[in-house]
Design an enzyme around this catalytic site. Structure first.
Site, PDB file in Angstrom:
ATOM      1  N   TYR A   1      -4.311  19.821   2.998  1.00  0.00           N
ATOM      2  CA  TYR A   1      -4.071  21.164   3.507  1.00  0.00           C
ATOM      3  C   TYR A   1      -2.606  21.522   3.410  1.00  0.00           C
ATOM      4  CZ  TYR A   1      -3.691  18.372   7.840  1.00  0.00           C
ATOM      5  OH  TYR A   1      -3.393  17.414   8.766  1.00  0.00           O
TER       6      TYR A   1
ATOM      7  N   LYS B   1      -5.031   6.647  10.845  1.00  0.00           N
ATOM      8  CA  LYS B   1      -4.989   7.593   9.727  1.00  0.00           C
ATOM      9  C   LYS B   1      -4.047   7.070   8.665  1.00  0.00           C
ATOM     10  CE  LYS B   1      -1.097  10.414  11.266  1.00  0.00           C
ATOM     11  NZ  LYS B   1      -0.563  11.672  11.741  1.00  0.00           N
TER      12      LYS B   1
ATOM     13  N   ARG C   1       2.239   6.112  20.365  1.00  0.00           N
ATOM     14  CA  ARG C   1       2.656   6.485  19.006  1.00  0.00           C
ATOM     15  C   ARG C   1       3.573   5.439  18.383  1.00  0.00           C
ATOM     16  NH1 ARG C   1       2.795  10.795  16.501  1.00  0.00           N
ATOM     17  NH2 ARG C   1       4.977  10.542  15.983  1.00  0.00           N
TER      18      ARG C   1
ATOM     19  N   HIS D   1       0.816  -1.224   0.000  1.00  0.00           N
ATOM     20  CA  HIS D   1       0.000   0.000   0.000  1.00  0.00           C
ATOM     21  C   HIS D   1       0.850   1.275   0.000  1.00  0.00           C
ATOM     22  CE1 HIS D   1      -3.092  -2.846   0.688  1.00  0.00           C
ATOM     23  NE2 HIS D   1      -3.067  -2.855   2.001  1.00  0.00           N
TER      24      HIS D   1
HETATM   25  N1  NDP Z   1      -8.750  19.048   7.225  1.00  0.00           N
HETATM   26  C1  NDP Z   1      -8.012  18.997   8.330  1.00  0.00           C
HETATM   27  O1  NDP Z   1      -7.969  18.031   9.038  1.00  0.00           O
HETATM   28  C2  NDP Z   1      -7.253  20.167   8.653  1.00  0.00           C
HETATM   29  C3  NDP Z   1      -6.538  20.293   9.809  1.00  0.00           C
HETATM   30  N2  NDP Z   1      -5.919  21.450  10.072  1.00  0.00           N
HETATM   31  C4  NDP Z   1      -5.184  21.743  11.275  1.00  0.00           C
HETATM   32  O2  NDP Z   1      -3.846  21.982  10.887  1.00  0.00           O
HETATM   33  C5  NDP Z   1      -3.026  21.889  12.014  1.00  0.00           C
HETATM   34  C6  NDP Z   1      -1.772  21.188  11.665  1.00  0.00           C
HETATM   35  O3  NDP Z   1      -2.091  19.917  11.150  1.00  0.00           O
HETATM   36  P1  NDP Z   1      -1.101  18.703  11.238  1.00  0.00           P
HETATM   37  O4  NDP Z   1       0.272  19.145  10.992  1.00  0.00           O
HETATM   38  O5  NDP Z   1      -1.615  17.670  10.365  1.00  0.00           O
HETATM   39  O6  NDP Z   1      -1.304  18.169  12.703  1.00  0.00           O
HETATM   40  P2  NDP Z   1      -0.331  17.990  13.891  1.00  0.00           P
HETATM   41  O7  NDP Z   1       0.118  19.283  14.389  1.00  0.00           O
HETATM   42  O8  NDP Z   1      -1.078  17.079  14.749  1.00  0.00           O
HETATM   43  O9  NDP Z   1       0.961  17.265  13.298  1.00  0.00           O
HETATM   44  C7  NDP Z   1       0.928  15.954  12.989  1.00  0.00           C
HETATM   45  C8  NDP Z   1       2.371  15.601  12.660  1.00  0.00           C
HETATM   46  O10 NDP Z   1       3.178  15.682  13.813  1.00  0.00           O
HETATM   47  C9  NDP Z   1       3.754  14.413  14.087  1.00  0.00           C
HETATM   48  N3  NDP Z   1       3.837  14.203  15.532  1.00  0.00           N
HETATM   49  C10 NDP Z   1       2.835  14.347  16.403  1.00  0.00           C
HETATM   50  N4  NDP Z   1       3.296  14.097  17.652  1.00  0.00           N
HETATM   51  C11 NDP Z   1       4.607  13.783  17.543  1.00  0.00           C
HETATM   52  C12 NDP Z   1       5.635  13.435  18.470  1.00  0.00           C
HETATM   53  N5  NDP Z   1       5.390  13.346  19.778  1.00  0.00           N
HETATM   54  N6  NDP Z   1       6.864  13.185  17.996  1.00  0.00           N
HETATM   55  C13 NDP Z   1       7.108  13.246  16.680  1.00  0.00           C
HETATM   56  N7  NDP Z   1       6.185  13.579  15.763  1.00  0.00           N
HETATM   57  C14 NDP Z   1       4.953  13.850  16.188  1.00  0.00           C
HETATM   58  C15 NDP Z   1       2.866  13.422  13.389  1.00  0.00           C
HETATM   59  O11 NDP Z   1       3.602  12.274  13.086  1.00  0.00           O
HETATM   60  P3  NDP Z   1       2.859  10.896  12.727  1.00  0.00           P
HETATM   61  O12 NDP Z   1       2.533  10.978  11.301  1.00  0.00           O
HETATM   62  O13 NDP Z   1       3.838   9.853  13.027  1.00  0.00           O
HETATM   63  O14 NDP Z   1       1.638  10.811  13.580  1.00  0.00           O
HETATM   64  C16 NDP Z   1       2.472  14.221  12.152  1.00  0.00           C
HETATM   65  O15 NDP Z   1       3.498  14.184  11.214  1.00  0.00           O
HETATM   66  C17 NDP Z   1      -3.825  21.160  13.072  1.00  0.00           C
HETATM   67  O16 NDP Z   1      -4.197  22.076  14.040  1.00  0.00           O
HETATM   68  C18 NDP Z   1      -5.036  20.667  12.308  1.00  0.00           C
HETATM   69  O17 NDP Z   1      -6.169  20.639  13.135  1.00  0.00           O
HETATM   70  C19 NDP Z   1      -5.965  22.444   9.205  1.00  0.00           C
HETATM   71  C20 NDP Z   1      -6.604  22.335   8.044  1.00  0.00           C
HETATM   72  C21 NDP Z   1      -7.298  21.189   7.686  1.00  0.00           C
HETATM   73  O1  LIG Z   2      -4.619  -4.582   3.485  1.00  0.00           O
HETATM   74  C1  LIG Z   2      -4.799  -4.239   4.632  1.00  0.00           C
HETATM   75  O2  LIG Z   2      -5.359  -3.048   4.891  1.00  0.00           O
HETATM   76  C2  LIG Z   2      -6.036  -2.811   6.107  1.00  0.00           C
HETATM   77  C3  LIG Z   2      -6.238  -1.311   6.204  1.00  0.00           C
HETATM   78  O3  LIG Z   2      -7.010  -0.881   5.129  1.00  0.00           O
HETATM   79  P1  LIG Z   2      -7.701   0.542   5.191  1.00  0.00           P
HETATM   80  O4  LIG Z   2      -8.365   0.689   3.875  1.00  0.00           O
HETATM   81  O5  LIG Z   2      -8.658   0.497   6.345  1.00  0.00           O
HETATM   82  O6  LIG Z   2      -6.633   1.532   5.419  1.00  0.00           O
HETATM   83  C4  LIG Z   2      -5.257  -3.348   7.283  1.00  0.00           C
HETATM   84  O7  LIG Z   2      -6.028  -3.248   8.458  1.00  0.00           O
HETATM   85  C5  LIG Z   2      -4.917  -4.797   7.047  1.00  0.00           C
HETATM   86  O8  LIG Z   2      -4.074  -5.253   8.094  1.00  0.00           O
HETATM   87  C6  LIG Z   2      -4.211  -4.990   5.744  1.00  0.00           C
HETATM   88  O9  LIG Z   2      -4.095  -6.374   5.451  1.00  0.00           O
END
Ligand code: NDP
Ligand SMILES: O=C1O[C@H](COP(=O)(O)O)[C@@H](O)[C@H](O)[C@H]1O
Length: 382
Positions: free
Chosen positions: A257, A221, A343, A129
């Site tokens: 976004y 997610k 996490r 995937h």
């Molecule tokens: N449509 C929507 O949902 C929209 C949302 N927003 C807002 O935009 C803002 C910013 O969004 P976004 O940047 O996505 O959100 P976040 O500020 O939650 O950032 C998420 C990112 O930070 C990483 N992260 C979180 N915690 C840790 C940690 N403890 N150590 C290391 N990495 C960490 C995540 O990694 P990992 O991937 O591993 O989790 C991910 O990459 C938010 O306030 C959101 O609500 C704005 C517009 C649209």
């Molecule tokens: O192929 C797989 O995908 C699912 C997750 O699929 P999603 O569409 O919900 O993101 C995963 O749970 C499963 O382990 C894997 O075999």
């Protein structure tokens, strides 16, 4: 189609332990086989399976399903990249600092521990995937939207991926995973993995593609995060500016976004990070987004192979991961424990762990530091 002809589509979901037992008979019309993963367990088993299928069917009859290719925002990637002037000149090593392709799931392996334990998170999610998503993010513009042209470009990306460095991998296994009676007590199977893939070509040389997938985590997610390089801070207006980041959230709630720096509204000249937001639920309220499988099965009936995995693509994908998978299968690399609803292993974020040189996260740490420099709480954690 004449009434005497019969068209058939078979959906096969077979583990590689079972030898394929199929026959093909010419009844007129068309015959297509839809093949579900797993497509083997490594390069050799996948090639065996492809060879067996190839004896019975032509490649144009074989539809290897990767349901991520049926997701709305995955299907949007080509349009997004190649139909927007914004992105065309920026989508390269000169402007992009790193790309993150992330899958997180709250549920563990309950109910399918036996299957999962044989495969692990890399085979279950990353090798298929997330790698398919990487192809669409990284590939060159195909000369047309014909399935063969698109798949040709995907294969080129896969063939340009460098061997994965053991120093750029963190594996995890959630606590309690082995309590499942269908899982071995001493299982070495990762339920979490993050690693850096590097694409050796003119567009992407030096840009880390960070792949991350995990089960039993604190959120569910799937998203792509494209982090752009820093701009020089000319105005010195307070804290360091956040990076521009373009987020494509595949699920839940499809959204894109762009995080950007703006002047904080008000009298003072200070900056704040904000977002240009395209949330599908708001913008396309009347649109019905089909399930991935709905689209893909319809494609098989229509005979459109664009969103299916070709044999050479599959081979190239296994070539990338087979050495690492064998290292894990042989117990030479061990997953770190992590708590359910966390996490994942802290080491995947903070870089404090370096046992026997196998796990080393300078690059991952650097990226986290870059991201959180302007957040006092997270900066302290790094
Ligand atoms: N449509 C929507 O949902 C929209 C949302 N927003 C807002 O935009 C803002 C910013 O969004 P976004 O940047 O996505 O959100 P976040 O500020 O939650 O950032 C998420 C990112 O930070 C990483 N992260 C979180 N915690 C840790 C940690 N403890 N150590 C290391 N990495 C960490 C995540 O990694 P990992 O991937 O591993 O989790 C991910 O990459 C938010 O306030 C959101 O609500 C704005 C517009 C649209
Ligand atoms: O192929 C797989 O995908 C699912 C997750 O699929 P999603 O569409 O919900 O993101 C995963 O749970 C499963 O382990 C894997 O075999």
């Amino acid at each position: 189609m004449p009434a005497s002809q019969s068209s058939r589509s078979f959906d096969l979901s077979e583990s590689d332990e079972h030898t394929l037992c199929l026959f093909s008979a010419d009844l007129g019309g068309w015959t297509r086989v839809v093949v579900e993963k797993p497509f083997g367990k490594d390069l050799d088993t996948a090639e065996d399976l492809s060879a067996q299928l190839g004896e019975l069917f032509e490649e144009k009859q074989i539809y290897r399903i990767d349901h991520y290719l049926g997701k709305e925002l995955v299907q949007n990637l080509l349009v997004l990249r190649f139909a927007n002037r914004f992105f065309l000149p920026l989508w390269n090593r000169d402007n992009i600092a790193n790309v993150q392709i992330v899958f997180r799931e709250k549920i563990g392996t309950e109910g399918r521990g036996g299957y999962f334990d044989e495969y692990g998170i890399i085979r279950d999610i990353i090798q298929n995937h997330l790698l398919q998503v990487l192809c669409l993010v990284a590939m060159e513009k195909p000369i047309s939207l014909k399935p063969e042209h698109i798949r040709d470009e995907k294969v080129k990306v896969l063939q340009s991926v460098m061997p994965i460095s053991n120093e750029e991998i963190v594996l995890g296994q959630y606590e309690g995973y082995t309590a499942d009676p269908t899982v071995s007590d001493h299982s070495n199977t990762p339920t979490f993995a993050t690693m850096i893939l590097r694409i050796h070509n003119e567009r992407w040389e030096g840009v880390p593609f960070i792949m991350k997938a995990g089960k039993a985590l604190n959120s569910s997610k799937a998203e792509i995060r494209v982090q752009f390089k820093d701009v020089p801070d000319l105005y010195h207006v307070g804290k360091k500016q956040g990076r521009n980041e373009f987020v494509i959230r595949l699920q839940p709630k499809e959204a894109m976004y762009m995080k950007l720096t703006v002047k904080k509204p008000g009298l003072d000249m200070s900056t704040i990070q904000s977002e240009l937001d395209l949330s599908y639920g708001q913008r396309y309220q009347d649109a019905v987004i089909p399930e991935a499988y709905e689209r893909l099965i319809l494609d098989t009936i229509r005979g459109d192979q664009q969103h299916f995995v070709r044999r050479d693509e599959l081979k190239a994908a296994w070539e990338i991961f087979t050495p690492l998978l064998h290292t894990i299968d042989e117990g030479k690399m061990k997953p770190l424990p992590y708590k359910r609803e966390s996490r994942g292993p802290a080491e995947a974020d903070d870089g404090s762990y370096e046992p026997s040189g196998l796990v080393h996260k300078k690059n991952l740490v650097k990226i986290c530091q870059d991201r959180f420099m302007d957040d006092p709480v997270l900066a302290m954690e790094v």
